[in-house]
Structures are given as structure tokens and as C-alpha cells.
Design a protein around this motif. Sequence first.
Motif, PDB file in Angstrom:
ATOM      1  N   GLN A  36      11.393  45.906  44.881  1.00 34.61           N
ATOM      2  CA  GLN A  36      10.334  45.692  43.892  1.00 34.61           C
ATOM      3  C   GLN A  36      10.585  46.565  42.670  1.00 34.61           C
ATOM      4  O   GLN A  36      10.583  47.790  42.763  1.00 34.61           O
ATOM      5  N   LEU A  38       8.972  47.475  39.925  1.00 35.07           N
ATOM      6  CA  LEU A  38       7.997  48.364  39.309  1.00 35.07           C
ATOM      7  C   LEU A  38       7.626  49.562  40.172  1.00 35.07           C
ATOM      8  O   LEU A  38       6.856  50.409  39.760  1.00 35.07           O
ATOM      9  N   VAL A  39       8.160  49.606  41.376  1.00 36.33           N
ATOM     10  CA  VAL A  39       7.734  50.641  42.310  1.00 36.33           C
ATOM     11  C   VAL A  39       8.741  51.791  42.363  1.00 36.33           C
ATOM     12  O   VAL A  39       9.946  51.552  42.473  1.00 36.33           O
ATOM     13  N   ARG A  41      10.185  53.870  44.594  1.00 36.15           N
ATOM     14  CA  ARG A  41      10.275  53.751  46.060  1.00 36.15           C
ATOM     15  C   ARG A  41      10.862  55.035  46.638  1.00 36.15           C
ATOM     16  O   ARG A  41      12.066  55.126  46.875  1.00 36.15           O
ATOM     17  N   ASN A  43      10.090  56.450  49.524  1.00 40.03           N
ATOM     18  CA  ASN A  43       9.746  56.516  50.940  1.00 40.03           C
ATOM     19  C   ASN A  43      10.772  55.801  51.817  1.00 40.03           C
ATOM     20  O   ASN A  43      10.409  55.010  52.677  1.00 40.03           O
ATOM     21  N   ARG A 376      -2.626  58.081  48.982  1.00 37.79           N
ATOM     22  CA  ARG A 376      -1.354  57.344  49.026  1.00 37.79           C
ATOM     23  C   ARG A 376      -1.543  55.926  48.508  1.00 37.79           C
ATOM     24  O   ARG A 376      -0.754  55.420  47.717  1.00 37.79           O
ATOM     25  N   THR A 377      -2.630  55.276  48.974  1.00 38.33           N
ATOM     26  CA  THR A 377      -2.933  53.916  48.526  1.00 38.33           C
ATOM     27  C   THR A 377      -3.177  53.900  47.024  1.00 38.33           C
ATOM     28  O   THR A 377      -2.725  53.003  46.306  1.00 38.33           O
ATOM     29  N   ARG A 380      -0.032  54.021  45.147  1.00 40.02           N
ATOM     30  CA  ARG A 380       0.654  52.732  45.187  1.00 40.02           C
ATOM     31  C   ARG A 380      -0.004  51.745  44.235  1.00 40.02           C
ATOM     32  O   ARG A 380       0.655  51.109  43.419  1.00 40.02           O
ATOM     33  N   ASP A 381      -1.331  51.642  44.328  1.00 37.94           N
ATOM     34  CA  ASP A 381      -2.040  50.600  43.595  1.00 37.94           C
ATOM     35  C   ASP A 381      -2.153  50.873  42.101  1.00 37.94           C
ATOM     36  O   ASP A 381      -2.174  49.933  41.311  1.00 37.94           O
ATOM     37  N   HIS A 382      -2.263  52.158  41.732  1.00 39.55           N
ATOM     38  CA  HIS A 382      -2.515  52.459  40.329  1.00 39.55           C
ATOM     39  C   HIS A 382      -1.369  53.072  39.573  1.00 39.55           C
ATOM     40  O   HIS A 382      -1.374  53.094  38.356  1.00 39.55           O
ATOM     41  N   PHE A 383      -0.383  53.588  40.316  1.00 37.27           N
ATOM     42  CA  PHE A 383       0.737  54.227  39.618  1.00 37.27           C
ATOM     43  C   PHE A 383       2.083  53.644  40.010  1.00 37.27           C
ATOM     44  O   PHE A 383       3.108  54.044  39.472  1.00 37.27           O
ATOM     45  N   GLY A 384       2.084  52.734  40.980  1.00 39.58           N
ATOM     46  CA  GLY A 384       3.349  52.142  41.414  1.00 39.58           C
ATOM     47  C   GLY A 384       4.281  53.154  42.044  1.00 39.58           C
ATOM     48  O   GLY A 384       5.499  53.058  41.888  1.00 39.58           O
ATOM     49  N   GLU A 386       5.379  54.804  45.689  1.00 42.24           N
ATOM     50  CA  GLU A 386       5.278  54.656  47.145  1.00 42.24           C
ATOM     51  C   GLU A 386       5.764  55.928  47.800  1.00 42.24           C
ATOM     52  O   GLU A 386       6.980  56.207  47.817  1.00 42.24           O
ATOM     53  N   LEU A 437      -3.406  62.779  37.328  1.00 48.91           N
ATOM     54  CA  LEU A 437      -4.573  62.948  38.199  1.00 48.91           C
ATOM     55  C   LEU A 437      -5.177  64.348  38.037  1.00 48.91           C
ATOM     56  O   LEU A 437      -6.403  64.495  37.943  1.00 48.91           O
TER      57      LEU A 437
ATOM     58  N   PHE B   2     -12.568  56.204  38.641  1.00 46.56           N
ATOM     59  CA  PHE B   2     -11.533  55.652  39.506  1.00 46.56           C
ATOM     60  C   PHE B   2     -12.034  54.391  40.184  1.00 46.56           C
ATOM     61  O   PHE B   2     -13.103  54.368  40.776  1.00 46.56           O
ATOM     62  N   ARG B   5      -9.897  50.016  45.370  1.00 45.38           N
ATOM     63  CA  ARG B   5      -8.669  49.249  45.580  1.00 45.38           C
ATOM     64  C   ARG B   5      -8.848  47.783  45.243  1.00 45.38           C
ATOM     65  O   ARG B   5      -7.955  47.156  44.740  1.00 45.38           O
ATOM     66  N   PRO B  10      -2.854  46.553  39.076  1.00 41.93           N
ATOM     67  CA  PRO B  10      -1.900  46.343  37.994  1.00 41.93           C
ATOM     68  C   PRO B  10      -0.503  45.925  38.438  1.00 41.93           C
ATOM     69  O   PRO B  10       0.290  45.532  37.623  1.00 41.93           O
ATOM     70  N   PHE B  11      -0.211  45.980  39.758  1.00 41.63           N
ATOM     71  CA  PHE B  11       1.166  45.706  40.150  1.00 41.63           C
ATOM     72  C   PHE B  11       1.263  44.400  40.899  1.00 41.63           C
ATOM     73  O   PHE B  11       0.473  44.121  41.764  1.00 41.63           O
ATOM     74  N   THR B  14       0.757  43.732  44.710  1.00 37.41           N
ATOM     75  CA  THR B  14      -0.568  43.660  45.307  1.00 37.41           C
ATOM     76  C   THR B  14      -1.346  42.459  44.805  1.00 37.41           C
ATOM     77  O   THR B  14      -2.219  41.951  45.483  1.00 37.41           O
ATOM     78  N   GLN B  94      11.424  43.763  49.909  1.00 35.61           N
ATOM     79  CA  GLN B  94      11.090  44.130  48.526  1.00 35.61           C
ATOM     80  C   GLN B  94      10.196  45.369  48.484  1.00 35.61           C
ATOM     81  O   GLN B  94      10.409  46.262  47.684  1.00 35.61           O
ATOM     82  N   GLN B  95       9.196  45.380  49.330  1.00 31.72           N
ATOM     83  CA  GLN B  95       8.280  46.521  49.344  1.00 31.72           C
ATOM     84  C   GLN B  95       7.662  46.619  50.741  1.00 31.72           C
ATOM     85  O   GLN B  95       6.571  46.107  50.985  1.00 31.72           O
ATOM     86  N   ASP B  97       6.318  48.987  52.586  1.00 36.62           N
ATOM     87  CA  ASP B  97       5.065  49.684  52.796  1.00 36.62           C
ATOM     88  C   ASP B  97       3.896  48.761  52.441  1.00 36.62           C
ATOM     89  O   ASP B  97       2.930  48.645  53.195  1.00 36.62           O
TER      90      ASP B  97
END
Lengths: 450, 468
Positions: A36, A38-39, A41, A43, A376-377, A380-384, A386, A437, B2, B5, B10-11, B14, B94-95, B97
Motif C-alpha cells: 500500500q 500511502l502507508v 509500513r 511493522n 495504533r488504530t 493507521r487511520d489518520h496518519f497512514g 502502521e 499529536l 479528534f 474511527r 483519509p486513506f 480503509t 498490500q496491507q 494489518d
Amino acid sequence: MGEPHEDSHLNGDSKKPKLSSFITEPQLREEFAHHQPLVARINNGSFGSCPASIIAAQRRWQLKFLQQPDDFFFNHLQSRILHSRTLIKHLINADDVDEVSIVDNATTAAAIVLQHVGWAFAEGRFQKGDVVVMLHCAFQAVKKSIEAYVTRAGGSVIVVQLPFPLSSAEEIVVAFKKGLARGKANGRKVRLAIIDHITSMPCVVIPVRELVRICREEGVDQVFVDAAHAIGSVHVDVKDIGADFYVSNLHKWFFCPPSVAFLHCRKSPTIPDLHHPVVSHEYGNGLAIESAWIGTRDYSSQLVVPEVLDFIDRFEGGIEGIRKRNHDAVVQMAEMLAKAWGTNLGSPPDMCPSMAMVGLPASLGISSDTDASKLRTHLRDHFGVEVPLHYQAPKENEVEAENGDRDSLITGYARISHQVYNTVDDYLKFRDAINQLVQDMFTCNMLLQQ
Amino acid sequence: MFLSRSLHKPFSATTSSYLSSMASHHLHHHHQNGDTTHSPPSKKLKPTPITPSELLAEFSHHHPSTARINNGSFGSCPASIIAAQRRYQLQYLQQPDDFYFNRLKPSILKTRSIIKDLINADHVDEISVVDNATTAAAIVLQHITWSFFESKFNKGDTAVMLHYAYGAVKKSVQAYVTRAGGEVIEVKLPFPLKSNDEIITEFKKALEKAKSNGRKIRLAVIDHVTSMPCVVIPVKELVKICRDEGVDRIFVDAAHAIGCTEVDMQDIGADFYTSNLHKWFFCPPSVAFLYCRKTDKVADLHHPVVSHEYGNGLAVESAWIGTRDYSAQLVLPEVMDFLSRFEGGIDGIRKRNHERVVEMGDMLAEAWGTHLGSPPEMCASLAMVGMPACLGISSDSDALKLRTHLREYFGVEVPIYYRAPNDGEFNPITGYARISHQVYNTTEDYYKFRDAVNKLVNDAFTCALLSD
């Protein structure tokens, strides 16, 4: 089918003169172009990674089965699995290919070893109350397996607490000796010690060779090393380590597709046969043969070990070169992050494999496992980004942070990985996310329930 | 400020998981209505009937010069399903996690819901997805071991299984029941067979023996469609007999069943029922379901590969047994789409396969002067066809060598069963070929087999001529 890989890999010689040049930057990017984009990665430790050329090799095996499955089953599968086992035997310095079984993953290997312990209790070889020793930071799945096969069968479980953060391997040795002594208290027999080679969370390299030696000295019956992360990230020599059972995943740091692991079982006259829990036609023919047929399924990930060795040969220094560069890079990146955030590493560099634990700023307010998971989530969700996070509960009389302020106690660590596809930008992205943050005065209790 | 979820994503990784979860909501809703055509209303076009050339294309990866009349052993998978599986595999790579945290569990739940409707189970909790019937057998039998060990069963309590139970299952029974102190009684079944009555009579005899001397029958393992020799067993009747005779639990090993016989959990009434979806249901290798009837007497089954979800119920345990490729378990929606392109869906496929395999079985038996091993109504999408006695098949080893010979010299893939003759039989038929018929088979496949055997007979071939 020819065996083009056999000679070069069986000589165990990774310094042979190169006929072709090393992998180039664009080729490397292409090998991992499916990641991916944009991530960040960072991890690799959790699920590993697999280059495109290995995926292609795997597809070829899958197609071969689909084309004529009977022919594949009767004429190819067993010999290809034996070939993989033979290559692994050389990789890990095992004595005999009979000692090497291929299974899905370390979780399966744990079930095999622990079911064997369960039978020993059931059949009276072990007595109710006999002890199994494990580390408190053993992988959660392994803990559950111990519950399912040891506790349920009447065994006692002694949990050895390891300190974290750490300054030296000696701290682990001391803690382990104490834990083992507790296990043996009141004349109890310690039937099995389960020791991680590299713990998962928090992640450190354990001095397994020493711990195995201590176990032998203290009369522990059998030692099982859960080395899920080890192969491809630390040196693996099963003879040198000397355990009875040793498992490592090849899909984490050894570029295999999901999923494949080896379980090494040292040949011994005293240990009765282990069995794969999924019993099929080959029951009773030895674990390696049993594991090579557990019903109709896709065995293709187990067959690409030769292609993976070819891939690794395209890197300077082969797997040792990759390992060393990963280690150096992850330590360098960890120190960069620790400096940027005003934190520290959770262990000295020589206890880091291709992963490092980096303290997160205390202001983030990570105060539970749930917080770590939610953050962690959020990353992932807001900053891309992992990256797995670990919550480290402060000790009662915790030594205060350098600036003497209790509020700057570090309770969260990020486990960053470095594999050949990572770039500095991945870690800068993480650095900046955390800085953002902190700047925004973020704390974990602002995050909604998951 | 904030955001939670669920609001701001933005990605792209998801975002698409949201879309697929929206789609799965529709699909799930549809299946709860008992609608197996699977299309969310006004979103999808009606499936187009598959044309002969499309069908050819779907199986064009099959080895072209092989007469592949053995769907029963390893099944088959159409190209469009393989492509769907690849998409899931790629999503994971691809991802991983994101796939693990956001997609995997809902996808497996979707699969379980589809299966629940397919087999007329009461509740999705009753459906676990595992690798194959071999794994399901290990799950059921390991539970028996614990019952012996935890003294819920007494040493010498019995388990009953068919003599024709699958080899792997017999080994599993040895590994988990005999080793734990249980005694195993086998039901001798005659072959060839003329009717269900022969099976029922023998089954009743075996139960009597298993109950003798006050022993308790803890488990009956009954095949729905035996593997070798292949016949459809009257499971509904046998389950009823078990209930009448106080058998504790009944496990139906229906490895072949789904896609090749009717499968209705309410109708059959077993406690545990497993079938492979990669044999006759067009899934890639490998995926199976294990159905566990919800009862007051809780059977505490566990997946032997213990992971994080231990104790959360078999279905949830089975949905995560460590890092591995779960993609074969995720393509049920695409398979349902594929099936809807055939007239009558899976039932239509089943019926046509059965009619064709019986027709081809009769053709071969007539050409060779032999017979079928069971009446047509005891054949599913497979049939046992007697082979000419002059071939001299006189052992299991002969049967295997002849099978290899047919593969290597005639390009025919078909498993052969050796049947020991009874005393006094004149010129007995000792070999039976188990022919399968699936949607990709053509008459030419069976002619090729017919001609191969005719040639062997003409050349005065006997198995004794084959080297080891």
C-alpha cells in the motif's frame, strides 16, 4: 524438473562469486510495489512481507496443482516438501532432515509441542502439578495454548517476569534463574520450559543459548524455543542453541508467502513422538511426514524456499547482510525517533534484532493496553502509519525519568521494524505524526471507544 | 478535535473496507431472508447464463490432454474464482494489518452466513469454517479424547464407524479414541450393494455389538458419501437409529456432500456434520465447514491449533489460527454468483452431474461387460464401475499401479478400488473405477477411458505385468 538451486545452497556458502549483479534499487521497489503506497509500513514484525517474484513463484505452484491435482499429489508434492526441509536443515545447522518439519506457523508448532505435553499428563508420564515454565511476555496465542493443553491436563504453570525496559541481557538471566527456582520449589518437576528467542511485545532478543544451558543444569525435562521472529533477523544455529524444540516463521523475516514455519525437533531417545494434531494418512510415520500431508489444502507457500534463497542471494552478504543492515537501520531510526521525542529505547541496541522498542512521549497518556491499541488504530487511520504499540505499566516505585518529573514517565513503546523495503521517510512520517499529536496536546483518553 | 474511527477515513485502504462492509450488510440481509441468489436489490445485474465457451474458459487451466474423471479426490475451481481468491490474497499482502483488523473477520462471518443458509442450519454460531474434513474430524475426535481423560467417558466406551470410513479419519480415530482408551467397532458393509437395507442391517448389528456388556456408545462416525468404494449412505435413517439406540453423539463425515447431494441439517439431524467446499462446490483449496448442532448438552469443541480466540467458541477460534492465507475461505460470495449462472443453480448442477455420471457408468459397464457397484439412486455425482476381471486386479497395490498406468500411458485420471472377492465367487469383479462427473467433463473423457481399458483387455494385459 531440474534442481538448479541444490548445489549452491547446500554448500551453505553465501560468499560465492556473483555471476549476476546485486538487486538494484528500482528492482527492489518493484518487488514490493504491491505494498500500500500511502502507508509507512514499519511493522514487518507482525505479518512479514513477500516479494513479487516469490508471489509469482507461489502462483506457479498453485497453478500446477489446479492443472492436474492427482499428478501433483502423487509425483511432486512430497519431493518438493522434502527439498524445502533439506534447505532449511542447512540454514539452521540441524543434524538430520528428519528433525525438520514444516508447519503453517509458530502457533501450530506450539500446539504440536503442547499437545504432546497434554498426552504425557493423560498417560501418566507426567504427574498432576508438574510444572511448565513460560515467560510473562510469551505470545498470547502460546499462553492460550498452554492453558488449553497444560493447565487443562493438570499441569502447573510458572510465569517468569522479565524486566522492561532493560539495560542488559544479564537482567534476563537473573530473572529467569529466579523464575526457574520458583518452578522447582517444593520438589516439583519442571517438564517444559518455553522460551522466546525474540519476544513479541515488548520486543527484545533473549539470550536463549544461556537460558537453555541453565535449564539443562537445573534438570528441566524439555525446552521449547518459540523463535517466531528469528529466522532472517538473528543468527539461527539449532545445535548451538541446544533446545529440544525450536520453531520459526519463514513468512516474517524470510520472504516466504503466508504462511510457512519450520519446527525443529532434536533427535532424542527419550522424547516420545510428537504428532500433528490434524491426523491424516501418514499418522505414525514421524512428525515431518505427518505434517507434509494434513488433508487437501494449498501447500504452495511451503514449496518456494528455493526461490526465496535465490532472492536472498541477490543481496550483498545474503541473509546475513540483510539482517545486519536491517539491524543497523532500525537502531539508527530508533535513536532518531527517541531523540526527536525526548524518549529512549527500551533495550540496548545489541538486544534489538530487526526491530526496536522506542519510547513514546509521556504526554500522549497511554495508560492501558486499550489505549495502546486505540492509538495504533488512530495512527493507521489518520496518519497512514502502521506500527504496533506496547503499554508498559509503571512499576510501584518506578525510577523517575531523567528530568525528575513523574509526569514524564514513559508508558508506551512503539515496536518499529526495518525490512529491505523500508525507507527513511517511513520513520520520518512516524516522527512527524507523533510530534503533531504532542503539539496538539493529544491524549489517549480523547479517543472514542473502539 | 479528534474524530472517531468511523467518520474520517483519509486513506484508501480503509475507505474500501467501508464499501465492502456496506455491500456485506446487504448480502447478509439477503441471506437472512433465505434468498440465495445473493444480489442486493437494484445494485447488481441479473447473472447471465454461462455459455459453453465461457465454461470452457473457466476450466481452461485444466491439463488439456488428461481425461479428468476424478473430481471426487481434489475437486476443481473455476478461473473466475481463482481470480477472486487472488484479489483477496493481494489485499492482504498490500496491507496485512488493515486486512487483519478490518476485513478478515467480517468476511469469514459472511462466508459462515452463506453456508448456514445453504445447509439449513438454525444459527450461524453452529457454523465453523476449517481447512478440510480431516481437520473437522480432528476437532470432533480430540473432544472425545478430553472426555475420556476428564472421566466423562469410561475406558472401554465405544465409537462406531463404517469399515469404509476414509483412511485419514480411521487414523484420527486411532490417534484420539483408541489411544485414549475407547474401543472402536467397525460396520462391515457389503460391496457391491443393491439397496440401503443392506447398510441399515449391518449398521444395526454393529450398534448391538458396541452396546454389548453394558458399554456406552459415545460416538458414531457416519459417512454421507463414502470415499472408496463410493456410495451414498442413508444418513437420515442411520442418525435416527443412533438416537433410538442412545448413541451419545453422531458425527457425519460428508466430505463429498455439498454440491453433490442434498444437505439439510434439520432433515439429517446429526450433532456434527462436515463437508469440503473445494470438492463439489467450486472453492479453491481448501475450505470446509463443520456444523455443530446447538443443544442443551454443550459440547466443548476446540480447534487444536490454539490461538488468541481460545474459549470464544469453535467458530471464532477457527477464524484465527495464526498468520496464514485465509483467502480460500473468503470467496463464497463469488462462488454463489458463479452458481447462479447455471440453470437451477447448485441443484441443477447436482442433478445433471448425477444423470450424466450414471449414463456414463452404464455406457462403460456395457462396453466392458461389467456392472455398476450400486444402483443409480445410491450414486451421487460419482459412480463405481466394475472393471473387466481379466485385468487381474488382485490387491490395493495392483489398483494403484493400474491407476498410475492409466495416467501415464493413456492420460486418464481415475481412482480404482480393489474389492476382495468372496469365497466361491466365479470370475469375480475385483476392481471398480470411481468415475466423477463435474460441469467441465465431456463424453470424450469417458470414451477415452473406455477405449483405454478395451485396449488393455485386447492386449491381454494383467496387473501382474506392472512392476512395483
